[in-house]
Scaffold this active site. Structure first.
Site, PDB file in Angstrom:
ATOM      1  N   SER A  71       0.836  -1.198   0.000  1.00  0.00           N
ATOM      2  CA  SER A  71       0.000   0.000   0.000  1.00  0.00           C
ATOM      3  C   SER A  71       0.866   1.241   0.000  1.00  0.00           C
ATOM      4  O   SER A  71       2.065   1.190   0.267  1.00  0.00           O
ATOM      5  CB  SER A  71      -0.934  -0.008   1.203  1.00  0.00           C
ATOM      6  OG  SER A  71      -0.319   0.664   2.274  1.00  0.00           O
ATOM      7  N   LYS A  72       0.211   2.353  -0.283  1.00  0.00           N
ATOM      8  CA  LYS A  72       0.939   3.612  -0.296  1.00  0.00           C
ATOM      9  C   LYS A  72       1.474   3.914   1.091  1.00  0.00           C
ATOM     10  O   LYS A  72       2.374   4.695   1.264  1.00  0.00           O
ATOM     11  CB  LYS A  72       0.018   4.742  -0.750  1.00  0.00           C
ATOM     12  CG  LYS A  72      -0.557   4.420  -2.099  1.00  0.00           C
ATOM     13  CD  LYS A  72      -1.226   5.596  -2.764  1.00  0.00           C
ATOM     14  CE  LYS A  72      -1.862   5.049  -4.047  1.00  0.00           C
ATOM     15  NZ  LYS A  72      -2.250   5.976  -5.017  1.00  0.00           N
ATOM     16  N   ARG A  73       0.883   3.279   2.079  1.00  0.00           N
ATOM     17  CA  ARG A  73       1.355   3.514   3.444  1.00  0.00           C
ATOM     18  C   ARG A  73       2.670   2.786   3.722  1.00  0.00           C
ATOM     19  O   ARG A  73       3.388   3.131   4.630  1.00  0.00           O
ATOM     20  CB  ARG A  73       0.285   3.110   4.456  1.00  0.00           C
ATOM     21  CG  ARG A  73      -0.803   4.162   4.585  1.00  0.00           C
ATOM     22  CD  ARG A  73      -1.947   3.687   5.445  1.00  0.00           C
ATOM     23  NE  ARG A  73      -2.675   2.615   4.800  1.00  0.00           N
ATOM     24  CZ  ARG A  73      -3.626   2.805   3.884  1.00  0.00           C
ATOM     25  NH1 ARG A  73      -3.936   4.026   3.517  1.00  0.00           N
ATOM     26  NH2 ARG A  73      -4.249   1.786   3.336  1.00  0.00           N
TER      27      ARG A  73
END
Ligand code: GLU
Length: 479
Positions: free
Chosen positions: A251-253
């Site tokens: 994920s972008k996280r």
């Protein structure tokens, strides 16, 4: 003619998942002699990130994914930025209203959240209840004339099935009863992604829609719009996600998910592209290394995987090391130069540096740690001179340095061949193993046991003066 598009939203840096979507879309177009179109989807003003468009341009250009039509290069189907197309969507929405496939909705946020909470209290998921669909036409007109804020919603049939065939996921069917009357035009007049993607893909003549699987379940709704307009639908290719592990999407996280982060960490762009290409596609044979041209040649939808790929940074690092090994000395030096400077070492013997570092560099950022001993002799213990394999202990090492120091000092020129001949000559004259001479010399020069390169290369890199200073220091330690 095949026309594909990459349609990023400028919401931040280029995530590896986005990069892969762009890559497959590009490869498919190029493989088929088609056109690759870049479209910026910036209708969600709340998520707009300043500078993100530049990151997209920069990233695609730097890896050679050039677009045939797009915001900066133009084309016959522009503009290619959704916010610049704003005026285009409302007439289409009105056409749908005429056909009763869409309707004005005046419900306020408060009214909706009240109904949403009531639904939650009943344990139901809220779905817009078509309240405004049932307003009499005159009432709708009265409200519009009065300037009441409105959105336009899609009128999804209450029963039946909406379905389509995806080239990766196969037949996808949803029950219309489960579909919400999604908003097509927002209160600010901007289209939603859900509406704009349909209008744009159609008006831009997109033949193949390739995108992440998060849009899989919405696509039947989009197809209802195509049907309402009587338009031909594109072919859909939804891509499986890239996973961090068996259960989590990358994920972008995840801090490590951005293309430019990897470049900054010393990965080669070509290696990243090659690795990303193989995350979800394979050529059907054993090949692993591909230039962009080779990817274009080999790419096919049939080779795309139907199951998610797991991002493995070790595999990427291995591939990067292979790419580094294939660089010319000049290329290696160019990439390594900022790291040499960071380590504060001289670069007049860049060829020697490349020779010792290139085979063992996996990522360029490892270089400073590998060469810092050249800039500054580490504090080390005389114990380091003891090595069973080279048959050295502190006594032997002391004797070796006693011979090596004057022999090296006497050299008219500090050249690799001469240093080599001198040290190996000492071994031969004294009936010693080469290692017995080279080990103590290298320890004294480097102050550590594990170094890239051997005693001779290190001596060249350090130069005469610094080498002799370090050898003398080593000799003192052995006293
Ligand atoms: N703007 C969408 C995104 O960035 C693109 C989806 C699509 O390709 O249709 O996720």
């Amino acid at each position: 003619m095949v026309r594909t598009r990459f349609a990023p939203s400028p919401t931040g840096f280029m995530h590896l998942g986005n990069l892969r979507s762009a890559l497959y879309t590009f490869l498919f177009a190029r493989h088929n002699g088609g056109r690759f179109i870049l479209r910026i989807e910036d209708t969600d003003l709340g998520r707009y990130v300043e500078g993100a468009v530049d990151v997209i341009y920069r990233t695609l250009k730097s890896v050679g994914m050039n677009w045939d039509e797009g915001p900066d290069v133009g084309g016959d189907f522009g503009p290619y930025v959704q916010s610049e197309r704003k005026g285009l969507y409302l007439p289409y929405a009105k056409e749908l209203i005429k056909k009763r496939k869409a309707y004005y909705c005046f419900c306020t946020e408060e009214e909706l959240s009240g109904r949403r909470e009531a639904a939650a209290a009943r344990g139901e998921t809220f779905k817009y209840d078509k309240h405004c669909l049932h307003l009499p036409e005159e009432e709708v007109q009265r409200r519009l004339d009065a300037g009441m804020p409105y959105v336009i919603r899609q009128n999804v049939p209450e029963h039946g099935e909406a379905s389509f065939d995806d080239l990766i996921y196969g037949h996808i069917a949803v029950d219309c009863a489960d579909l919400d009357d999604m908003i097509l035009i927002k209160a600010d007049g901007m289209p939603t992604y859900n509406f704009a993607n349909v209008i744009d893909d159609h008006t831009m003549g997109i033949t193949h829609v390739m995108r992440g699987n998060e849009y899989l379940s919405s696509t039947p709704k989009y197809n209802l719009l195509y049907d309402a307009f009587g338009w031909e639908k594109p072919t859909y290719i939804h891509m499986t996600p890239i996973m961090r592990d068996a259960t989590h999407k990358l994920s972008k996280r995840d801090g490590d998910a951005y293309f430019e982060d990897y470049v900054g960490k010393g990965y080669l762009k070509e290696a990243i592209i090659n690795y990303v290409a193989l995350l979800g596609w394979n050529p059907g044979d054993e090949r692993e290394f591909f230039t962009m041209d080779e990817l274009i040649e080999a790419f096919s939808i049939e080779g795309m995987s139907k199951s998610p790929a797991i991002f493995d940074v070790n595999k990427l690092t291995w591939m990067n090391a292979e790419y580094i090994r294939r660089l010319s000395t000049e290329q290696f030096t160019e990439y390594a130069m900022p790291y040499y400077q960071q380590a504060g070492i001289g670069t007049e013997h860049a060829d020697v540096l490349a020779r010792i570092l290139q085979p063992r560099t996996e990522v360029f950022t490892q270089i400073p740690d590998m060469v810092d001993f050249l800039a500054k002799l580490p504090d080390y213990d005389a114990e380091l001179f003891t090595n069973k394999k080279s048959k050295t202990n502190s006594e032997v090492a002391g004797n070796v340095l006693d011979m090596a120091i004057p022999a090296l000092k006497a050299l008219p020129a500090w050249e690799e061949q001469a240093i080599h001949d001198t040290l190996l000559g000492l071994a031969e004259q004294n009936g010693l193993k080469n290692g017995t001479i080279l080990w103590p010399v290298r320890i004294a020069l480097a102050g550590k046991q594990v170094t890239p390169g051997g005693a001779i290369e290190i001596a060249v890199l350090l130069g005469r003066e610094e080498s002799l200073r370090r050898l003398n220091l080593g000799r003192e330690k052995l006293q």
